[in-house]
Design a protein around this motif. Structure first.
Motif, mmCIF file in Angstrom:
data_model
loop_
_atom_site.group_PDB
_atom_site.id
_atom_site.type_symbol
_atom_site.label_atom_id
_atom_site.label_comp_id
_atom_site.label_asym_id
_atom_site.label_seq_id
_atom_site.Cartn_x
_atom_site.Cartn_y
_atom_site.Cartn_z
ATOM 1 N N TYR A 71 -8.408 4.778 5.321
ATOM 2 C CA TYR A 71 -7.390 4.512 4.303
ATOM 3 C C TYR A 71 -7.484 5.514 3.152
ATOM 4 O O TYR A 71 -6.459 5.991 2.655
ATOM 5 C CB TYR A 71 -7.550 3.080 3.790
ATOM 6 N N THR A 72 -8.679 5.824 2.738
ATOM 7 C CA THR A 72 -8.815 6.816 1.658
ATOM 8 C C THR A 72 -8.461 8.216 2.144
ATOM 9 O O THR A 72 -7.938 9.028 1.366
ATOM 10 C CB THR A 72 -10.250 6.794 1.114
ATOM 11 N N ASN A 73 -8.714 8.492 3.426
ATOM 12 C CA ASN A 73 -8.377 9.814 3.969
ATOM 13 C C ASN A 73 -6.870 10.059 3.956
ATOM 14 O O ASN A 73 -6.425 11.201 3.838
ATOM 15 C CB ASN A 73 -8.907 9.957 5.395
ATOM 16 N N VAL A 74 -6.100 8.960 4.097
ATOM 17 C CA VAL A 74 -4.639 9.114 4.066
ATOM 18 C C VAL A 74 -4.198 9.708 2.730
ATOM 19 O O VAL A 74 -3.347 10.610 2.679
ATOM 20 C CB VAL A 74 -3.953 7.752 4.320
ATOM 21 N N PHE A 75 -4.780 9.239 1.641
ATOM 22 C CA PHE A 75 -4.420 9.748 0.316
ATOM 23 C C PHE A 75 -4.901 11.184 0.116
ATOM 24 O O PHE A 75 -4.312 11.932 -0.670
ATOM 25 C CB PHE A 75 -5.013 8.840 -0.769
ATOM 26 N N ASN A 76 -5.955 11.563 0.830
ATOM 27 C CA ASN A 76 -6.441 12.939 0.724
ATOM 28 C C ASN A 76 -5.607 13.908 1.556
ATOM 29 O O ASN A 76 -5.466 15.080 1.203
ATOM 30 C CB ASN A 76 -7.902 13.016 1.165
ATOM 31 N N ARG A 77 -5.065 13.417 2.673
ATOM 32 C CA ARG A 77 -4.277 14.296 3.552
ATOM 33 C C ARG A 77 -2.912 14.621 2.949
ATOM 34 O O ARG A 77 -2.452 15.753 2.999
ATOM 35 C CB ARG A 77 -4.069 13.627 4.916
ATOM 36 N N VAL A 78 -2.239 13.577 2.447
ATOM 37 C CA VAL A 78 -0.897 13.749 1.881
ATOM 38 C C VAL A 78 -0.844 13.029 0.538
ATOM 39 O O VAL A 78 -1.748 12.270 0.185
ATOM 40 C CB VAL A 78 0.197 13.185 2.830
ATOM 41 N N ASN A 79 0.222 13.257 -0.192
ATOM 42 C CA ASN A 79 0.416 12.626 -1.509
ATOM 43 C C ASN A 79 0.988 11.216 -1.316
ATOM 44 O O ASN A 79 2.134 10.925 -1.680
ATOM 45 C CB ASN A 79 1.345 13.486 -2.362
ATOM 46 N N PHE A 80 0.154 10.335 -0.746
ATOM 47 C CA PHE A 80 0.633 9.023 -0.336
ATOM 48 C C PHE A 80 1.026 8.156 -1.529
ATOM 49 O O PHE A 80 1.961 7.354 -1.445
ATOM 50 C CB PHE A 80 -0.451 8.319 0.485
ATOM 51 N N GLY A 81 0.309 8.293 -2.642
ATOM 52 C CA GLY A 81 0.667 7.532 -3.837
ATOM 53 C C GLY A 81 2.050 7.876 -4.344
ATOM 54 O O GLY A 81 2.818 7.004 -4.762
ATOM 55 N N LYS A 82 2.397 9.170 -4.306
ATOM 56 C CA LYS A 82 3.734 9.606 -4.726
ATOM 57 C C LYS A 82 4.791 9.072 -3.774
ATOM 58 O O LYS A 82 5.879 8.672 -4.204
ATOM 59 C CB LYS A 82 3.785 11.138 -4.767
ATOM 60 N N TYR A 83 4.489 9.053 -2.480
ATOM 61 C CA TYR A 83 5.438 8.509 -1.505
ATOM 62 C C TYR A 83 5.690 7.026 -1.772
ATOM 63 O O TYR A 83 6.821 6.546 -1.651
ATOM 64 C CB TYR A 83 4.905 8.684 -0.079
ATOM 65 N N TYR A 84 4.635 6.304 -2.118
ATOM 66 C CA TYR A 84 4.768 4.878 -2.431
ATOM 67 C C TYR A 84 5.671 4.685 -3.650
ATOM 68 O O TYR A 84 6.566 3.827 -3.658
ATOM 69 C CB TYR A 84 3.393 4.268 -2.698
ATOM 70 N N TYR A 85 5.448 5.481 -4.683
ATOM 71 C CA TYR A 85 6.252 5.378 -5.903
ATOM 72 C C TYR A 85 7.719 5.686 -5.608
ATOM 73 O O TYR A 85 8.619 4.961 -6.055
ATOM 74 C CB TYR A 85 5.714 6.348 -6.953
ATOM 75 N N ASN A 86 7.975 6.750 -4.851
ATOM 76 C CA ASN A 86 9.349 7.112 -4.513
ATOM 77 C C ASN A 86 10.033 6.001 -3.719
ATOM 78 O O ASN A 86 11.213 5.695 -3.941
ATOM 79 C CB ASN A 86 9.366 8.407 -3.705
ATOM 80 N N ARG A 235 9.849 12.675 -1.454
ATOM 81 C CA ARG A 235 9.627 12.165 -0.102
ATOM 82 C C ARG A 235 9.205 10.696 -0.154
ATOM 83 O O ARG A 235 8.448 10.281 -1.029
ATOM 84 C CB ARG A 235 8.555 13.013 0.578
ATOM 85 N N VAL A 236 9.671 9.894 0.808
ATOM 86 C CA VAL A 236 9.353 8.468 0.848
ATOM 87 C C VAL A 236 8.325 8.195 1.938
ATOM 88 O O VAL A 236 7.928 9.091 2.682
ATOM 89 C CB VAL A 236 10.629 7.619 1.072
ATOM 90 N N LEU A 237 7.893 6.931 2.039
ATOM 91 C CA LEU A 237 6.795 6.582 2.930
ATOM 92 C C LEU A 237 7.089 6.880 4.392
ATOM 93 O O LEU A 237 6.233 7.415 5.106
ATOM 94 C CB LEU A 237 6.466 5.092 2.774
ATOM 95 N N THR A 238 8.272 6.514 4.852
ATOM 96 C CA THR A 238 8.590 6.702 6.271
ATOM 97 C C THR A 238 8.535 8.169 6.667
ATOM 98 O O THR A 238 8.037 8.515 7.741
ATOM 99 C CB THR A 238 9.978 6.131 6.575
ATOM 100 N N VAL A 239 9.033 9.029 5.796
ATOM 101 C CA VAL A 239 8.983 10.467 6.065
ATOM 102 C C VAL A 239 7.563 10.986 5.870
ATOM 103 O O VAL A 239 7.099 11.856 6.617
ATOM 104 C CB VAL A 239 9.964 11.226 5.155
#
Length: 291
Positions: A71-86, A235-239
């Motif tokens: 789960y933490t690696n996901v945030f390191n690979r891509v900007n997952f927090g920004k995708y969540y906010y969008n 960018r959003v989560l699905t993308v």
């Protein structure tokens, strides 16, 4: 005595038949539940497995070792927090605009009187049969000409009106007797007051149902956000989940465990919303079906 015995036998047979029917119903319910829940369970269990365990020829129902670092690696690979906010901003914008347009349009189609009312409603129903893939080219050209690419406005505006939302609320508003509206007018309420204080509270279950469906569709939207938001900033989560495949230099099979972890985090709000409001959702669908 023979009549009494025959009556007892019929009662015993009826009870036995009832037990058999209940047993079959519960068995079918358990089977259907397992079929529906198992993919969700498999996704969650795969999200805490290692990549090597996922690729084993003999699948494991429970991970040998739990790897929460996926789960933490996901945030390191891509900007997952920004995708969540969008995704939150886009979904909130779509939800708010569809509620406002849906409620007022449904009131107009159900309680209003104007020329071409039925014809206009038929056009609204016709829009239900036209998928976005048919109309996205002219919509994209308009958004591009107005400078709305890579913006929240471009993500929200094409989805701000929902024919489904209008249809569901119109059917519910039509079932409400006009005497309530007449009484509200006598008390001095205007149209906005009638909608917000009389009609909307009386169709709470349908409103919850359509809102939950709208939230789910907005949260899971993929096609239009992928087209209109080319920049990672919008960018959003699905993308964003699709971008996880490219984090290993194009080797898409090398991080299935992290893709599963991202998918679990992406669907979590939808699952929570469903379990919280499922009672209203089922009631709303049943009422709409009866109307």
């Amino acid at each position: 005595m023979s009549k009494t015995n025959s009556q007892l036998e019929r009662q015993v047979a009826a009870k036995r038949k009832k037990k058999i029917v209940l047993c079959v119903q519960y068995t079918l319910a358990i089977i259907v539940t397992l079929i529906v829940v198992f993919p969700l369970y498999w996704m969650i269990s795969s999200s805490v497995k290692s990549q090597e365990e996922i690729l084993l020829l003999t699948p494991t129902l429970w991970p040998h070792e739990i790897h929460l670092e996926n789960y933490t690696n996901v945030f390191n690979r891509v900007n997952f927090g920004k995708y969540y906010y969008n995704t939150i901003v886009m979904t909130a914008g779509i939800l708010g605009s569809q509620i406002i347009t849906g409620v007022f349009a449904a009131y107009g189609f159900s309680k209003g009187k104007f020329k071409g009312q039925n014809a206009c409603f038929i056009f609204v129903l016709g829009a239900l049969m036209i998928p976005l893939q048919v109309t996205f080219i002219p919509i994209y050209i308009m958004c591009a000409n107005w400078g709305m690419t890579d913006s929240f406005l471009g993500l929200i505006l094409p989805e701000c009106v929902s024919p489904y939302y209008i249809f569901m609320l119109r059917q519910t508003f039509m079932a409400i007797d006009d005497s309530y509206i007449d009484a509200a007018k006598v008390d001095g309420l205007g149209r906005i007051g009638i909608i917000t204080k009389i009609l909307t509270p009386m169709c709470k279950s349908t409103l919850f149902t359509t809102t939950l469906v709208t939230f789910t569709n907005g949260w899971n939207s993929y096609f239009w956000p992928k087209i209109i938001a080319k920049n990672e900033h919008r960018r959003v989560l699905t993308v964003g989940l699709a971008q996880l495949k490219n984090t290993f230099a194009g080797q898409a099979t090398m991080n299935n465990h992290e893709i599963m972890a991202g998918a679990v985090m992406a669907i979590l709000p939808v699952v929570i919303m469903f379990f919280v409001f499922q009672k209203y959702m089922l009631t709303g669908y049943s009422k709409a079906a009866m109307k």
